[in-house]
Design an enzyme around this catalytic site. Structure first.
Site, PDB file in Angstrom:
ATOM      1  N   TYR A  87       0.837  -1.201   0.000  1.00  0.00           N
ATOM      2  CA  TYR A  87       0.000   0.000   0.000  1.00  0.00           C
ATOM      3  C   TYR A  87       0.872   1.251   0.000  1.00  0.00           C
ATOM      4  O   TYR A  87       0.596   2.222  -0.708  1.00  0.00           O
ATOM      5  CB  TYR A  87      -0.919   0.008   1.235  1.00  0.00           C
ATOM      6  CG  TYR A  87      -1.907   1.140   1.192  1.00  0.00           C
ATOM      7  CD1 TYR A  87      -3.138   0.976   0.563  1.00  0.00           C
ATOM      8  CD2 TYR A  87      -1.615   2.384   1.745  1.00  0.00           C
ATOM      9  CE1 TYR A  87      -4.044   2.016   0.497  1.00  0.00           C
ATOM     10  CE2 TYR A  87      -2.511   3.434   1.680  1.00  0.00           C
ATOM     11  CZ  TYR A  87      -3.732   3.244   1.050  1.00  0.00           C
ATOM     12  OH  TYR A  87      -4.625   4.276   0.978  1.00  0.00           O
ATOM     13  N   PHE A 139      -9.251  20.800 -24.569  1.00  0.00           N
ATOM     14  CA  PHE A 139      -9.559  19.376 -24.639  1.00  0.00           C
ATOM     15  C   PHE A 139     -10.723  19.115 -23.696  1.00  0.00           C
ATOM     16  O   PHE A 139     -10.847  19.772 -22.661  1.00  0.00           O
ATOM     17  CB  PHE A 139      -8.351  18.481 -24.300  1.00  0.00           C
ATOM     18  CG  PHE A 139      -8.715  17.031 -24.444  1.00  0.00           C
ATOM     19  CD1 PHE A 139      -8.908  16.487 -25.702  1.00  0.00           C
ATOM     20  CD2 PHE A 139      -8.962  16.238 -23.339  1.00  0.00           C
ATOM     21  CE1 PHE A 139      -9.329  15.167 -25.854  1.00  0.00           C
ATOM     22  CE2 PHE A 139      -9.377  14.921 -23.489  1.00  0.00           C
ATOM     23  CZ  PHE A 139      -9.552  14.390 -24.740  1.00  0.00           C
ATOM     24  N   ASP A 230       0.175  19.809 -20.790  1.00  0.00           N
ATOM     25  CA  ASP A 230      -0.473  18.512 -20.989  1.00  0.00           C
ATOM     26  C   ASP A 230       0.493  17.689 -21.844  1.00  0.00           C
ATOM     27  O   ASP A 230       0.591  17.873 -23.050  1.00  0.00           O
ATOM     28  CB  ASP A 230      -1.821  18.696 -21.694  1.00  0.00           C
ATOM     29  CG  ASP A 230      -2.576  17.380 -21.832  1.00  0.00           C
ATOM     30  OD1 ASP A 230      -1.926  16.314 -21.812  1.00  0.00           O
ATOM     31  OD2 ASP A 230      -3.814  17.423 -21.979  1.00  0.00           O
ATOM     32  N   LYS A 273      -1.490   7.143 -23.434  1.00  0.00           N
ATOM     33  CA  LYS A 273      -1.132   7.489 -24.819  1.00  0.00           C
ATOM     34  C   LYS A 273       0.366   7.246 -25.024  1.00  0.00           C
ATOM     35  O   LYS A 273       0.789   6.089 -25.045  1.00  0.00           O
ATOM     36  CB  LYS A 273      -1.500   8.946 -25.114  1.00  0.00           C
ATOM     37  CG  LYS A 273      -2.980   9.146 -25.416  1.00  0.00           C
ATOM     38  CD  LYS A 273      -3.822   9.174 -24.194  1.00  0.00           C
ATOM     39  CE  LYS A 273      -5.173   9.812 -24.410  1.00  0.00           C
ATOM     40  NZ  LYS A 273      -5.983   9.789 -23.172  1.00  0.00           N
ATOM     41  N   PHE A 464     -20.586  13.708 -25.391  1.00  0.00           N
ATOM     42  CA  PHE A 464     -20.229  12.854 -26.528  1.00  0.00           C
ATOM     43  C   PHE A 464     -20.087  11.397 -26.139  1.00  0.00           C
ATOM     44  O   PHE A 464     -20.283  10.509 -26.964  1.00  0.00           O
ATOM     45  CB  PHE A 464     -18.936  13.356 -27.188  1.00  0.00           C
ATOM     46  CG  PHE A 464     -17.776  13.460 -26.245  1.00  0.00           C
ATOM     47  CD1 PHE A 464     -17.609  14.585 -25.458  1.00  0.00           C
ATOM     48  CD2 PHE A 464     -16.868  12.423 -26.127  1.00  0.00           C
ATOM     49  CE1 PHE A 464     -16.548  14.676 -24.562  1.00  0.00           C
ATOM     50  CE2 PHE A 464     -15.796  12.508 -25.242  1.00  0.00           C
ATOM     51  CZ  PHE A 464     -15.639  13.635 -24.458  1.00  0.00           C
TER      52      PHE A 464
HETATM   53  N1  F0G Z   1      -5.371  15.351 -22.301  1.00  0.00           N
HETATM   54  C1  F0G Z   1      -5.423  14.956 -23.582  1.00  0.00           C
HETATM   55  C2  F0G Z   1      -4.738  15.768 -24.646  1.00  0.00           C
HETATM   56  C3  F0G Z   1      -6.116  13.789 -23.930  1.00  0.00           C
HETATM   57  O1  F0G Z   1      -6.166  13.414 -25.198  1.00  0.00           O
HETATM   58  C4  F0G Z   1      -6.765  13.051 -22.894  1.00  0.00           C
HETATM   59  C5  F0G Z   1      -7.526  11.856 -23.213  1.00  0.00           C
HETATM   60  C6  F0G Z   1      -6.684  13.509 -21.585  1.00  0.00           C
HETATM   61  C7  F0G Z   1      -5.965  14.657 -21.328  1.00  0.00           C
HETATM   62  C8  F0G Z   1      -7.372  12.795 -20.458  1.00  0.00           C
HETATM   63  O2  F0G Z   1      -6.691  11.635 -20.131  1.00  0.00           O
HETATM   64  O3  F0G Z   1      -8.289   9.789 -20.700  1.00  0.00           O
HETATM   65  O4  F0G Z   1      -6.280   9.383 -19.281  1.00  0.00           O
HETATM   66  O5  F0G Z   1      -8.199  10.659 -18.388  1.00  0.00           O
HETATM   67  N2  F0G Z   1      -7.867  11.575 -24.380  1.00  0.00           N
HETATM   68  C9  F0G Z   1      -8.529  10.378 -24.828  1.00  0.00           C
HETATM   69  C10 F0G Z   1      -8.740  10.474 -26.308  1.00  0.00           C
HETATM   70  C11 F0G Z   1      -9.732   9.980 -24.063  1.00  0.00           C
HETATM   71  O6  F0G Z   1      -9.382   9.555 -26.845  1.00  0.00           O
HETATM   72  O7  F0G Z   1      -8.249  11.415 -26.945  1.00  0.00           O
HETATM   73  P1  F0G Z   1      -7.422  10.299 -19.613  1.00  0.00           P
END
Ligand code: F0G
Length: 473
Positions: A87, A139, A230, A273, A464
């Site tokens: 933990y 975003f 980001d 990603k 969406f």
């Molecule tokens: N910032 C960006 C640029 C993203 O593309 C995403 C997620 C997030 C933050 C949030 O991160 O999903 O780990 O909570 N994008 C996904 C997409 C969902 O399909 O573009 P997360």
């Protein structure tokens, strides 16, 4: 490099008539199946014409997202066996912390379950109600967390980002004049921070240049405004800097990434990603007091500060994934595959966002269905038609994703009305890209007869994901 002269080279041109190939071979396969036309029709109806609501068993090639859909390497799977599920003080956390410090260069690390967990914490910690948060295009989850913290997002991306035909090499850049105008209007004290993303997802995976972030840093320093990054697709952004900014042509991706991050005060990350894992995220800052606050908050919302919602094994796979994600041959093949699909569609004069970005090819639904008004959801229609044609799943990134203005309650009408064909990392082959391009062509050829959609169910947040639609007769 001016707008007019810039044309991204094909990989063949770049490497002198030599092709790139993936720096891996396949050890395990996951069978996929093309659902029948009747199955697709029924599934689409039952999903309310929303590709998020389709069961994945009824999807052939899944280009919904590059999030959490990467294939892990054998090294990452081996790392999963080294999970220390304590933990507190899991050894995997220390490995993760070291990987982030090494490759991104930030001092203090807070793990989170995924990107939006990190967005929640940074927004709550750094935004006072009534403040503004300028950023290079919104975003969905990022802006919502900023709004829920009482902030107002202000788009300060360059105008070219909103034009799918502009060939600007860095369409993710911040327009410093727009930022300056906001500072003059509301005062620097009313600006929480600059929310900078590289690459810019909603603009088509478009990059930010090193010279832009350098100039942004100088401007922000004059007013004491922090910059938070980001970093979700920042390794891919580094590829474009290497390709398009002369001073970086011979620098490894890893060095470019670290140089870029050094202009910012911290970052949040969806590790699903770039970082090549199926789940995970992190937040990293250089300021000790802010770290203290974030580390205290993470125990309320995510988990203890040495796991933040991740299993130990997931943190270990993430630490390995970070090191793999900044390898030049990996990024070259990754962006190369996306560009390959984009070039096929370009050759057939199918309207897409140019230049092709890092993680996806974006179809321009406004030009695709010029006869459909935006409130008949052209991009939603296109995503539905593509699934119907071939079982390929894509995602709407237009008026549905943009949501409603919290003040007026009206739809926000974004200039970009897009469908995203998002390429998971290390998952599909070039043959899958060929099949995808041919399916898009078939839908394009049938565009004149295609009708719009009506929204029949709309959830309050991030509509969406769960909205439902019906065809307009
Ligand atoms: N910032 C960006 C640029 C993203 O593309 C995403 C997620 C997030 C933050 C949030 O991160 O999903 O780990 O909570 N994008 C996904 C997409 C969902 O399909 O573009 P997360």
């Amino acid at each position: 490099m001016s707008d007019q002269t810039f044309r991204p080279m094909t990989m063949g041109q770049q490497f002198g008539r030599r092709s790139w190939a993936e720096p891996w071979k396949i050890k395990m396969v996951e069978p996929i199946r093309i659902p029948t036309r009747a199955e697709r029709e029924q599934a689409l109806r039952e999903a309310g014409y929303n590709t998020f609501l389709l069961p994945s068993d009824l999807v052939y090639i899944d280009l919904l997202t590059d999030s959490g859909t990467s294939a892990m390497s054998d090294r990452q799977w081996a790392a999963m066996m080294l999970g220390d599920e304590a933990y507190a003080g899991s050894r995997n956390f220390y490995h993760l912390e070291e990987a982030i410090q090494t490759y991104y260069g930030y001092r203090y690390i807070v793990p989170t379950h995924q990107g939006r967990g990190a967005e929640h914490l940074i927004s709550q910690a750094c935004i006072k109600p009534g403040q503004y948060v300028p950023g290079n295009m919104y975003f969905t989850t990022t802006r919502l967390h900023q709004e829920l913290a009482g902030g107002t997002f202000v788009d300060v991306i360059i105008d070219e980002a909103h034009d799918p035909t502009s060939m600007h090499p860095f369409k993710g850049n911040v327009d410093l004049n727009k930022l300056q105008a906001l500072i003059d209007e509301v005062g620097a004290a009313q600006i929480a921070y600059v929310s900078l993303a590289g690459t810019v997802n909603m603009a088509g995976g478009q990059p930010v240049s090193m010279s832009n972030v350098r100039a942004l840093r100088a401007l922000c320093d004059r007013y004491g405004i922090p910059i938070y990054l980001d970093a979700t697709r920042m390794a891919e952004n580094a590829f474009f800097i290497q390709e398009r900014e002369e001073a970086y042509a011979d620098k490894p991706i890893a060095d470019i990434l670290k140089d870029f991050c050094a202009y910012t005060d911290g970052a949040w990350m969806s590790a699903k990603k770039d970082n090549l894992v199926n789940i995970g995220g992190w937040l990293a800052v250089n300021d000790a007091d802010l770290f203290d606050q974030l580390r205290n908050m993470v125990v309320i919302f995510e988990g203890l500060h040495t796991y933040g919602g991740m299993a130990g094994r997931d943190m270990e796979a993430l630490a390995v994934g970070i090191a793999e994600s900044v390898q030049d041959d990996h990024i070259t093949a990754r962006v190369g595959q996306v560009r390959y699909l984009g070039e096929l569609l370009t050759d057939w004069d199918i309207p897409i966002v140019q230049p092709v970005g890092g993680h996806a090819v974006f179809l321009d639904a406004k030009r695709f269905y010029a006869h459909l008004p935006q409130d008949q959801f052209p991009a939603q229609v296109l995503a539905a038609q593509l699934y119907l044609d071939s079982g390929i799943r894509s995602m709407e990134r237009g008026i549905v994703s943009a949501g409603r203005d919290p003040e007026t309650g009206d739809h926000r009408y974004p200039r970009l009305e897009l469908v995203r064909l998002t390429i998971p990392r290390r998952v599909y082959t070039q043959a899958h890209m060929d099949v995808t391009a041919e399916a898009v062509k078939a839908v394009y050829d049938a565009r004149a007869e295609t009708k719009g959609l009506r929204m029949v169910y709309e959830p309050k947040y991030l509509r969406f994901f769960q909205a439902r639609f019906e065809p307009i007769a």
